[in-house]
Motif scaffolding. Structure first.
Motif, PDB file in Angstrom:
ATOM      1  N   LEU A 105      -2.276 -45.286  20.313  1.00  0.00           N
ATOM      2  CA  LEU A 105      -1.933 -45.281  18.896  1.00  0.00           C
ATOM      3  C   LEU A 105      -1.325 -43.927  18.527  1.00  0.00           C
ATOM      4  N   SER A 106      -0.853 -43.805  17.295  1.00  0.00           N
ATOM      5  CA  SER A 106      -0.219 -42.564  16.849  1.00  0.00           C
ATOM      6  C   SER A 106      -1.154 -41.367  16.963  1.00  0.00           C
ATOM      7  N   LYS A 107      -2.390 -41.532  16.564  1.00  0.00           N
ATOM      8  CA  LYS A 107      -3.354 -40.435  16.559  1.00  0.00           C
ATOM      9  C   LYS A 107      -4.438 -40.635  17.619  1.00  0.00           C
ATOM     10  N   LEU A 108      -5.076 -41.786  17.611  1.00  0.00           N
ATOM     11  CA  LEU A 108      -6.204 -42.081  18.498  1.00  0.00           C
ATOM     12  C   LEU A 108      -5.702 -42.429  19.897  1.00  0.00           C
ATOM     13  N   LYS A 109      -6.174 -41.668  20.912  1.00  0.00           N
ATOM     14  CA  LYS A 109      -5.684 -41.847  22.284  1.00  0.00           C
ATOM     15  C   LYS A 109      -6.741 -42.390  23.243  1.00  0.00           C
ATOM     16  N   GLY A 110      -8.003 -42.418  22.812  1.00  0.00           N
ATOM     17  CA  GLY A 110      -9.030 -42.960  23.680  1.00  0.00           C
ATOM     18  C   GLY A 110     -10.372 -42.994  22.989  1.00  0.00           C
ATOM     19  N   MET A 111     -11.257 -43.849  23.524  1.00  0.00           N
ATOM     20  CA  MET A 111     -12.617 -43.923  22.996  1.00  0.00           C
ATOM     21  C   MET A 111     -13.567 -44.223  24.142  1.00  0.00           C
ATOM     22  N   ALA A 112     -14.813 -43.816  23.963  1.00  0.00           N
ATOM     23  CA  ALA A 112     -15.848 -44.111  24.947  1.00  0.00           C
ATOM     24  C   ALA A 112     -17.184 -44.224  24.234  1.00  0.00           C
ATOM     25  N   MET A 113     -18.005 -45.142  24.713  1.00  0.00           N
ATOM     26  CA  MET A 113     -19.407 -45.147  24.282  1.00  0.00           C
ATOM     27  C   MET A 113     -20.100 -44.175  25.222  1.00  0.00           C
ATOM     28  N   THR A 114     -20.608 -43.092  24.693  1.00  0.00           N
ATOM     29  CA  THR A 114     -21.144 -42.038  25.542  1.00  0.00           C
ATOM     30  C   THR A 114     -22.673 -42.006  25.576  1.00  0.00           C
ATOM     31  N   GLY A 115     -23.321 -42.812  24.745  1.00  0.00           N
ATOM     32  CA  GLY A 115     -24.777 -42.809  24.798  1.00  0.00           C
ATOM     33  C   GLY A 115     -25.426 -43.891  23.974  1.00  0.00           C
ATOM     34  N   ASP A 116     -26.569 -44.356  24.467  1.00  0.00           N
ATOM     35  CA  ASP A 116     -27.465 -45.279  23.776  1.00  0.00           C
ATOM     36  C   ASP A 116     -28.854 -44.887  24.243  1.00  0.00           C
ATOM     37  N   TYR A 117     -29.411 -43.885  23.580  1.00  0.00           N
ATOM     38  CA  TYR A 117     -30.594 -43.237  24.121  1.00  0.00           C
ATOM     39  C   TYR A 117     -31.511 -42.766  23.009  1.00  0.00           C
ATOM     40  N   GLU A 118     -32.774 -43.194  23.056  1.00  0.00           N
ATOM     41  CA  GLU A 118     -33.828 -42.746  22.149  1.00  0.00           C
ATOM     42  C   GLU A 118     -33.432 -42.755  20.677  1.00  0.00           C
ATOM     43  N   GLY A 119     -32.859 -43.872  20.236  1.00  0.00           N
ATOM     44  CA  GLY A 119     -32.543 -44.034  18.816  1.00  0.00           C
ATOM     45  C   GLY A 119     -31.207 -43.475  18.391  1.00  0.00           C
ATOM     46  N   TYR A 120     -30.417 -43.000  19.338  1.00  0.00           N
ATOM     47  CA  TYR A 120     -29.079 -42.489  19.047  1.00  0.00           C
ATOM     48  C   TYR A 120     -28.055 -43.323  19.807  1.00  0.00           C
ATOM     49  N   VAL A 121     -26.980 -43.706  19.118  1.00  0.00           N
ATOM     50  CA  VAL A 121     -25.821 -44.297  19.777  1.00  0.00           C
ATOM     51  C   VAL A 121     -24.662 -43.355  19.502  1.00  0.00           C
ATOM     52  N   THR A 122     -23.958 -42.989  20.585  1.00  0.00           N
ATOM     53  CA  THR A 122     -22.906 -41.989  20.479  1.00  0.00           C
ATOM     54  C   THR A 122     -21.606 -42.526  21.052  1.00  0.00           C
ATOM     55  N   PHE A 123     -20.518 -42.239  20.339  1.00  0.00           N
ATOM     56  CA  PHE A 123     -19.176 -42.551  20.796  1.00  0.00           C
ATOM     57  C   PHE A 123     -18.376 -41.262  20.840  1.00  0.00           C
ATOM     58  N   GLY A 124     -17.343 -41.279  21.660  1.00  0.00           N
ATOM     59  CA  GLY A 124     -16.396 -40.180  21.683  1.00  0.00           C
ATOM     60  C   GLY A 124     -15.007 -40.716  21.396  1.00  0.00           C
ATOM     61  N   ALA A 125     -14.191 -39.908  20.751  1.00  0.00           N
ATOM     62  CA  ALA A 125     -12.796 -40.267  20.469  1.00  0.00           C
ATOM     63  C   ALA A 125     -11.911 -39.116  20.921  1.00  0.00           C
ATOM     64  N   ALA A 126     -10.758 -39.453  21.517  1.00  0.00           N
ATOM     65  CA  ALA A 126      -9.846 -38.449  22.059  1.00  0.00           C
ATOM     66  C   ALA A 126      -8.514 -38.476  21.306  1.00  0.00           C
ATOM     67  N   PHE A 127      -7.924 -37.281  21.168  1.00  0.00           N
ATOM     68  CA  PHE A 127      -6.677 -37.106  20.420  1.00  0.00           C
ATOM     69  C   PHE A 127      -5.796 -36.070  21.121  1.00  0.00           C
ATOM     70  N   ASP A 128      -4.476 -36.203  20.976  1.00  0.00           N
ATOM     71  CA  ASP A 128      -3.542 -35.185  21.476  1.00  0.00           C
ATOM     72  C   ASP A 128      -3.320 -34.080  20.464  1.00  0.00           C
ATOM     73  N   THR A 129      -3.497 -34.410  19.170  1.00  0.00           N
ATOM     74  CA  THR A 129      -3.337 -33.422  18.103  1.00  0.00           C
ATOM     75  C   THR A 129      -4.633 -33.362  17.311  1.00  0.00           C
ATOM     76  N   LYS A 130      -4.858 -32.242  16.649  1.00  0.00           N
ATOM     77  CA  LYS A 130      -6.108 -32.034  15.911  1.00  0.00           C
ATOM     78  C   LYS A 130      -6.278 -33.122  14.844  1.00  0.00           C
ATOM     79  N   PRO A 131      -7.391 -33.876  14.893  1.00  0.00           N
ATOM     80  CA  PRO A 131      -7.568 -34.983  13.944  1.00  0.00           C
ATOM     81  C   PRO A 131      -8.203 -34.537  12.626  1.00  0.00           C
ATOM     82  N   THR A 132      -7.826 -35.231  11.586  1.00  0.00           N
ATOM     83  CA  THR A 132      -8.584 -35.236  10.339  1.00  0.00           C
ATOM     84  C   THR A 132      -9.070 -36.661  10.190  1.00  0.00           C
ATOM     85  N   TRP A 133     -10.133 -36.857   9.434  1.00  0.00           N
ATOM     86  CA  TRP A 133     -10.700 -38.206   9.342  1.00  0.00           C
ATOM     87  C   TRP A 133     -11.408 -38.412   8.022  1.00  0.00           C
ATOM     88  N   ASN A 134     -11.517 -39.685   7.685  1.00  0.00           N
ATOM     89  CA  ASN A 134     -12.295 -40.147   6.534  1.00  0.00           C
ATOM     90  C   ASN A 134     -13.248 -41.210   7.064  1.00  0.00           C
TER      91      ASN A 134
END
Length: 170
Positions: free
Chosen positions: A121-150
């Motif tokens: 995509l224009s901004k978003l270049k990758g995603m990963a589910m990086t964790g499901d551990y002890e009540g936390y679910v974590t994702f990662g998102a990768a970008f080529d340029t510094k992201p801003t987000w809402n």
């Protein structure tokens, strides 16, 4: 003649009536909300889409959307092992939901989405589910340029939305 037991009986009866009145006045919606909030929300999917002026990353949940933190990090690592996540990019965000789980009480996976995905995509270049551990679910998102987000929350079905604005591509 005084009746010492009368005061005690009146006090007990008053307490019982107040308790019954409060129980009857509680709305079913508030009772349902209280029940829902005591169960850990389940993360069931993650998806994305490109739009003219933003890329969108969506995390689908059963239950409710828990508190989330979105943190810029220098690299993405898998929770628990600390091993690097193989996503190309110069900038990364860690998206952490708590309390949340990607598995049910029996330990069976309920998360059916991708675990590691390159995205074009224009901004978003990758995603990963990086964790499901002890009540936390974590994702990662990768970008080529510094992201801003809402971030926002949408209902029916419950989902967490992250929008990454970019110049108009339409």
């Amino acid at each position: 003649m005084r009746h010492p037991h009368r005061r005690r009986i009146v006090a007990l009866a008053t307490g019982a009536l107040l308790t019954a009145g409060l129980a009857l006045s509680a709305s079913p919606a508030s009772a349902a909300t209280a029940t829902t909030r005591t169960q850990t929300p389940l993360v069931v999917n993650a998806r994305w889409g490109g739009h003219c002026t933003y890329d969108r990353f969506v995390i689908d949940l059963q239950g409710y959307v828990p508190p989330v933190t979105v943190t810029p990090v220098s690299e993405l690592v898998y929770d628990g092992s600390g091993k690097p996540v193989p996503l190309a990019g110069k900038y990364f965000l860690e998206i952490r939901l708590h309390p949340a789980a990607g598995h049910d009480d029996a330990g069976q996976n309920v998360y059916q989405g991708p675990r590691l995905q390159k995205i074009y995509l224009s901004k978003l270049k990758g995603m990963a589910m990086t964790g499901d551990y002890e009540g936390y679910v974590t994702f990662g998102a990768a970008f080529d340029t510094k992201p801003t987000w809402n971030t926002s929350v949408l209902h029916s079905p419950e989902r967490l939305v992250l929008d990454f604005p970019h110049p108009n591509t339409c």
